[in-house]
Design a protein around this motif. Sequence first.
Motif, short mmCIF file in Angstrom:
data_model
loop_
_atom_site.label_atom_id
_atom_site.label_comp_id
_atom_site.label_asym_id
_atom_site.label_seq_id
_atom_site.Cartn_x
_atom_site.Cartn_y
_atom_site.Cartn_z
N VAL A 180 0.86 -1.18 0.00
CA VAL A 180 0.00 0.00 0.00
C VAL A 180 0.90 1.24 0.00
CG1 VAL A 180 -1.77 1.30 1.24
CG2 VAL A 180 -1.83 -1.21 1.25
N ALA A 181 0.75 2.08 -1.00
CA ALA A 181 1.61 3.25 -1.11
C ALA A 181 1.37 4.23 0.03
CB ALA A 181 1.37 3.96 -2.44
N CYS A 182 2.46 4.73 0.62
CA CYS A 182 2.34 5.67 1.73
C CYS A 182 3.67 6.38 1.92
CB CYS A 182 1.95 4.94 3.02
SG CYS A 182 3.22 3.77 3.58
N GLY A 183 3.66 7.43 2.71
CA GLY A 183 4.90 8.14 2.98
C GLY A 183 4.69 9.29 3.95
N VAL A 184 5.78 9.69 4.58
CA VAL A 184 5.72 10.83 5.49
C VAL A 184 5.59 12.12 4.68
CG1 VAL A 184 7.05 9.72 7.31
CG2 VAL A 184 8.24 11.04 5.54
N ILE A 185 5.24 13.20 5.35
CA ILE A 185 5.18 14.52 4.73
C ILE A 185 6.33 15.34 5.29
CG2 ILE A 185 3.78 16.60 4.41
CD1 ILE A 185 1.31 14.77 4.74
N ASN A 186 7.36 15.51 4.49
CA ASN A 186 8.60 16.14 4.94
C ASN A 186 8.59 17.65 4.76
OD1 ASN A 186 10.03 13.74 5.61
ND2 ASN A 186 10.53 13.40 3.46
N ASN A 187 9.29 18.34 5.65
CA ASN A 187 9.69 19.70 5.32
C ASN A 187 11.01 19.61 4.54
OD1 ASN A 187 11.92 19.53 7.15
ND2 ASN A 187 10.68 20.30 8.83
N LEU A 188 11.53 20.74 4.07
CA LEU A 188 12.69 20.67 3.19
C LEU A 188 13.94 20.13 3.88
CD1 LEU A 188 12.29 23.80 0.93
CD2 LEU A 188 12.32 21.41 0.23
N GLN A 189 14.10 20.43 5.16
CA GLN A 189 15.25 19.86 5.86
C GLN A 189 15.15 18.34 5.90
OE1 GLN A 189 16.27 21.59 9.67
NE2 GLN A 189 17.26 19.72 10.37
N GLU A 190 13.95 17.85 6.17
CA GLU A 190 13.75 16.40 6.23
C GLU A 190 13.93 15.75 4.86
OE1 GLU A 190 10.54 16.38 9.95
OE2 GLU A 190 9.88 16.72 7.88
N VAL A 191 13.55 16.47 3.80
CA VAL A 191 13.74 15.95 2.45
C VAL A 191 15.21 15.62 2.21
CG1 VAL A 191 13.70 16.55 -0.01
CG2 VAL A 191 11.76 17.13 1.44
N PHE A 192 16.09 16.56 2.57
CA PHE A 192 17.51 16.37 2.26
C PHE A 192 18.23 15.48 3.26
CE2 PHE A 192 16.36 20.01 -0.31
CZ PHE A 192 16.90 19.61 -1.53
N GLU A 193 17.53 15.10 4.34
CA GLU A 193 18.05 14.10 5.26
C GLU A 193 17.57 12.70 4.90
OE1 GLU A 193 16.59 15.60 8.94
OE2 GLU A 193 18.24 17.03 9.22
N ASP A 194 16.67 12.60 3.94
CA ASP A 194 16.06 11.32 3.58
C ASP A 194 17.11 10.38 2.98
OD1 ASP A 194 14.67 9.38 1.64
OD2 ASP A 194 12.99 10.20 2.78
N PRO A 195 17.20 9.14 3.46
CA PRO A 195 18.23 8.22 2.95
C PRO A 195 18.07 7.88 1.48
CG PRO A 195 16.70 7.08 4.42
CD PRO A 195 16.42 8.54 4.56
N GLN A 196 16.83 7.85 0.98
CA GLN A 196 16.65 7.55 -0.44
C GLN A 196 17.17 8.69 -1.30
OE1 GLN A 196 15.83 4.74 -1.76
NE2 GLN A 196 15.75 5.39 -3.89
N LEU A 197 16.89 9.93 -0.90
CA LEU A 197 17.42 11.06 -1.64
C LEU A 197 18.95 11.02 -1.65
CD1 LEU A 197 16.40 14.71 -1.78
CD2 LEU A 197 18.67 14.20 -0.90
#
Length: 396
Positions: free
Chosen positions: A312-329
Amino acid sequence: MVHQAASEALKRFRVIDLTQVRAGPTACRQLADWGADVIQVQMPEHMRGDDTLGGQDGSDYQYTHRNKRSITLNLKEPEGIAALKRLIGTADVVVENFRPDVKYRLGIDYDSLCQDNPGLVYASISGFGQTGPYAKRPGFDQIAQGMSGLMSVTGIPGDAPMRVGIPIADLCAGIFAAQGILVALLEREASGKGQWLHTSLFESMIYMMDFQTSRFLIDGEVAKQAGNYHPTSIPTGVYKARDGYMNIAVFGSKIWERFCNILGMPEWVTDERYHDKASRSVNRDSLNAEINHRLAAQDRAYWIERFNEGGVACGVINNLQEVFEDPQLQHLNIVKDVVSDRLGKQRMVGQPVQLSRTPSSIARSAPLRGEHTTEILKDLGYDDTVLAQMKSHGVY
């Protein structure tokens, strides 16, 4: 400094960038990032307007104009126009976003230029198109968002229309223009001829409305605001777990069944209120309330793990700091480093498409206004004496 190609892919092409602000520079950045020799033509410092996206040292300008060279030319002077035409004679592509009438007045429209350069691909970007009742109107991103219908379907139901949080009309117009340029260059390989292509912020946003336009044109349905919930796929939207918000997308009957089982509510599969798409649409509010009630028992990490295990597709809602801390990014390596002689090391988002043999890079930081004027004009055959005269006349 000669051209430093950011990729081998488009290294053989020269692009003359006559654009300002965002849509046109975005189109040219796309080509520069794939190796084209993009020469940005700007007004001399003493003539410039507010065209620098917050100043040449600002992050916006640095991001938008990376991988380009810069030349200044005064297009109000005949010598400036003559130099520009000589430069265009060496080019494959011209990109402009003047008001539709300006290029004709300056004598740098497609029909004028293709006489001496029949292979020229000429791209025009405007607010509303090259002709028609709105052709001479000034274009602006938010105006296009509103007139395209985008703002009417964005926001919480019953609230005022809402703009998208990025300049999506500018960006899409620029990306579509770059795509059109590449199509025209491919076609040129067969015909040997260039052509004129044009797009606009308005047309780009109409196209980006996608299924909302087909719902109207084919089904006659005028879409309304759906807030954070998908207008037709239910349940899909923003839901709240114990420690915060997350996105969940449930598409199709099989995914719906898995979703119900993971939530511990298998009876929803046969519940007459929720058993099919139509019933879930009618009872959307009660279903969403029940989903939020179930999710509140655990943190987002718990549900994300369970839903992903169940497909089931899902995901957190990041702010920009969290986006660039994301391991997939971080794994995708989309953030690139470049060193500016003036500003030092910079980090920027690179191209989102990965080519195995000819990848894109950021080979150089954004140039200062006119940084490469002398070297480019010398390449065109101007000697030091003529350049000094041109400088004294305010040509560059």
